[in-house]
Motif scaffolding. Sequence first.
Motif, mmCIF file in Angstrom:
data_model
loop_
_atom_site.group_PDB
_atom_site.id
_atom_site.type_symbol
_atom_site.label_atom_id
_atom_site.label_comp_id
_atom_site.label_asym_id
_atom_site.label_seq_id
_atom_site.Cartn_x
_atom_site.Cartn_y
_atom_site.Cartn_z
ATOM 1 N N GLN A 103 16.740 31.096 -13.891
ATOM 2 C CA GLN A 103 18.068 30.480 -13.907
ATOM 3 C C GLN A 103 18.699 30.518 -12.512
ATOM 4 O O GLN A 103 19.253 29.518 -12.035
ATOM 5 N N ILE A 147 23.621 34.973 -18.349
ATOM 6 C CA ILE A 147 22.910 33.719 -18.618
ATOM 7 C C ILE A 147 21.437 34.050 -18.781
ATOM 8 O O ILE A 147 20.809 34.574 -17.868
ATOM 9 N N CYS A 163 23.686 26.556 -24.150
ATOM 10 C CA CYS A 163 23.907 25.662 -23.000
ATOM 11 C C CYS A 163 22.956 24.458 -23.008
ATOM 12 O O CYS A 163 23.402 23.321 -23.000
ATOM 13 N N TYR A 164 21.666 24.709 -22.988
ATOM 14 C CA TYR A 164 20.720 23.597 -22.967
ATOM 15 C C TYR A 164 19.355 24.085 -23.434
ATOM 16 O O TYR A 164 19.053 25.277 -23.402
ATOM 17 N N THR A 270 18.761 28.186 -23.516
ATOM 18 C CA THR A 270 19.468 29.059 -22.590
ATOM 19 C C THR A 270 20.899 29.207 -23.069
ATOM 20 O O THR A 270 21.548 28.226 -23.437
ATOM 21 N N ARG A 271 21.385 30.446 -23.073
ATOM 22 C CA ARG A 271 22.730 30.732 -23.560
ATOM 23 C C ARG A 271 23.546 31.484 -22.526
ATOM 24 O O ARG A 271 23.000 32.199 -21.687
ATOM 25 N N ILE A 272 24.857 31.325 -22.620
ATOM 26 C CA ILE A 272 25.792 32.163 -21.884
ATOM 27 C C ILE A 272 26.325 33.205 -22.853
ATOM 28 O O ILE A 272 26.698 32.884 -23.982
ATOM 29 N N ILE A 288 31.783 27.943 -16.536
ATOM 30 C CA ILE A 288 31.033 27.701 -17.771
ATOM 31 C C ILE A 288 30.897 26.201 -18.027
ATOM 32 O O ILE A 288 29.819 25.711 -18.373
ATOM 33 N N GLU A 289 31.985 25.461 -17.812
ATOM 34 C CA GLU A 289 31.931 24.019 -18.069
ATOM 35 C C GLU A 289 31.063 23.301 -17.044
ATOM 36 O O GLU A 289 30.395 22.313 -17.373
ATOM 37 N N PHE A 291 28.383 24.570 -15.747
ATOM 38 C CA PHE A 291 27.008 24.890 -16.137
ATOM 39 C C PHE A 291 26.599 24.147 -17.400
ATOM 40 O O PHE A 291 25.448 23.703 -17.521
ATOM 41 N N ALA A 292 27.532 24.025 -18.345
ATOM 42 C CA ALA A 292 27.257 23.340 -19.613
ATOM 43 C C ALA A 292 28.480 22.490 -19.954
ATOM 44 O O ALA A 292 29.440 23.011 -20.530
ATOM 45 N N LEU A 295 30.759 22.798 -22.994
ATOM 46 C CA LEU A 295 31.490 24.042 -23.251
ATOM 47 C C LEU A 295 32.809 24.027 -22.484
ATOM 48 O O LEU A 295 33.006 24.741 -21.488
#
Length: 305
Positions: A103, A147, A163-164, A270-272, A288-289, A291-292, A295
Amino acid sequence: MKLQQLRFVREVVRSGFNVSAAAETLHTAQPGVSNQIQLLEQELGVQIFERKGKRLTGLTRPGQAIIELIEQILREAENIKRVGAEFSNEGSGTLSIATTHTQARYALPPVIKRFTQRFPAVRLDIHQGNPTQVSEMAVAGVVDVAIATEAIDLFPELVMLPCYEWNRGVIVPQGHPLLKEQPLSLEAVAKYPIITYDFAFAGRSKINKAFEAKGLRPNVVLTAIDSDVIKTYVELGLGIGILAKMAFNPERDRNLEMIDASHLFEPSTTRIGIRRGAYLRGYVYAFIELFAPHLNRAVVDAAMA
């Protein structure tokens, strides 16, 4: 009872009951830490720590209940500081991120670039580790966000934000026989020595699961936590590599070729991870927004609630 005493107790627990190590982390003297802990125990009328001579060996039964409350109190104290900082100086501060090598190396750079352009006065701290380590950092409040792909969903103390999705590819030296396999099969992959991620990383369990479902036993000759290390050893001819597709760059990895293996393995997400109850400053929502994009602040607040 003082917040400083509570911090001393928490750090001693985090340091494995090593008072010297805790004192070093707290930038203070060992006798001061021991003295303050004893004063707190006298005030409470119970022993927090079990002792063997002068050495602390664990938590007593009341100590186990006390440390949980200490964690809550210190988390709220940090939240109060963040609220003050948010309204006194909205555009400055520190954003701490814990993440894995893949990441940090491949997914985060464009996000970090946009973030620093938008918030030039915010200092960024990036900590790397395996998924369990980065999750533990978020739980402990060492970082604002974690992450990762694996393990992060095993921590109930964290709010998880997907996230994705991503999948894997097989990398080989130029001209390798696998390039002629159309379509690529697990049976063909299993014929060669394999270099891939360490067991704690990046969907390794999904790789194992795919081979097991076919009754195959892959010959994994080397594992690593770093995608670049995997590519290096593939270049040296030690085997073929299985890694995240995002980790392959045709311009940089000119001696290698990638074969899409998305049809062979389940995708990973992948998650936060954010500690429950944490107060998030405005620039954390913005990161956060970035990155994803799905969100946004409303989505994050709903998840946190």
